[in-house]
Design a protein around this motif. Structure first.
Motif, PDB file in Angstrom:
ATOM      1  N   TYR A   8       1.601   6.184  -7.039  1.00 18.89           N
ATOM      2  CA  TYR A   8       0.389   6.902  -7.456  1.00 18.89           C
ATOM      3  C   TYR A   8       0.600   8.414  -7.355  1.00 18.89           C
ATOM      4  CZ  TYR A   8      -4.494   8.355  -7.646  1.00 18.89           C
ATOM      5  OH  TYR A   8      -5.674   8.967  -7.998  1.00 18.89           O
ATOM      6  N   THR A  63      -6.015   6.790  -4.190  1.00 17.65           N
ATOM      7  CA  THR A  63      -5.582   5.392  -4.140  1.00 17.65           C
ATOM      8  C   THR A  63      -6.721   4.468  -3.725  1.00 17.65           C
ATOM      9  OG1 THR A  63      -4.807   5.553  -1.854  1.00 17.65           O
ATOM     10  CG2 THR A  63      -3.201   6.033  -3.589  1.00 17.65           C
ATOM     11  N   GLN A  81      -3.520  -2.825  -6.470  1.00 19.18           N
ATOM     12  CA  GLN A  81      -2.327  -2.151  -5.962  1.00 19.18           C
ATOM     13  C   GLN A  81      -1.129  -3.094  -5.998  1.00 19.18           C
ATOM     14  OE1 GLN A  81      -2.912  -0.186  -2.195  1.00 19.18           O
ATOM     15  NE2 GLN A  81      -4.798   0.788  -2.881  1.00 19.18           N
ATOM     16  N   ALA A  95       0.834  -1.206   0.000  1.00 18.05           N
ATOM     17  CA  ALA A  95       0.000   0.000   0.000  1.00 18.05           C
ATOM     18  C   ALA A  95       0.870   1.258   0.000  1.00 18.05           C
ATOM     19  CB  ALA A  95      -0.941  -0.003   1.198  1.00 18.05           C
ATOM     20  N   PHE A 140       2.516   1.581  -3.428  1.00 14.00           N
ATOM     21  CA  PHE A 140       1.525   2.002  -4.418  1.00 14.00           C
ATOM     22  C   PHE A 140       1.198   3.484  -4.247  1.00 14.00           C
ATOM     23  CE2 PHE A 140      -2.774   2.817  -5.893  1.00 14.00           C
ATOM     24  CZ  PHE A 140      -2.680   2.386  -7.204  1.00 14.00           C
ATOM     25  N   THR A 141       1.020   3.918  -3.010  1.00 10.60           N
ATOM     26  CA  THR A 141       0.707   5.321  -2.751  1.00 10.60           C
ATOM     27  C   THR A 141       1.821   6.225  -3.270  1.00 10.60           C
ATOM     28  OG1 THR A 141      -0.672   4.791  -0.837  1.00 10.60           O
ATOM     29  CG2 THR A 141       0.202   7.034  -0.954  1.00 10.60           C
TER      30      THR A 141
END
Length: 79
Positions: free
Chosen positions: A15, A52, A60, A8, A11-12
């Motif tokens: 992103y 997200t 993700q 996470a 991915f954040t």
């Protein structure tokens, strides 16, 4: 930190990088607006991060995993 938390966070980060690239002109306009104050920056970042939530944990993970081979192969070619 668990694997899910790491995914996470990765991915954040990705992103946010992509969002700031795609919306660079719009973000510059916002930052240069007369009514934009320094304390609005955390709100802006939080707003971008909320994007997200549109992606499932599986999506993700897929995005993060797809980026790993590219990063590893770049590291190997530098040796």
């Amino acid at each position: 930190m668990t694997s899910k938390d790491t995914t996470a966070a990765d991915f954040t980060s990705y992103y946010l990088q992509q969002s700031t690239k795609e919306f660079a002109e719009d973000l510059d306009k916002i930052r240069s607006a007369d009514d934009f104050k320094g304390d609005a920056l955390p709100v802006l970042v939080k707003s971008l991060q909320q994007g997200t939530s549109m992606f499932s944990p599986a999506d993700q993970k897929r995005v993060v995993d797809a980026r790993k081979p590219a990063a590893s192969s770049q590291g190997e070619s530098d040796s």
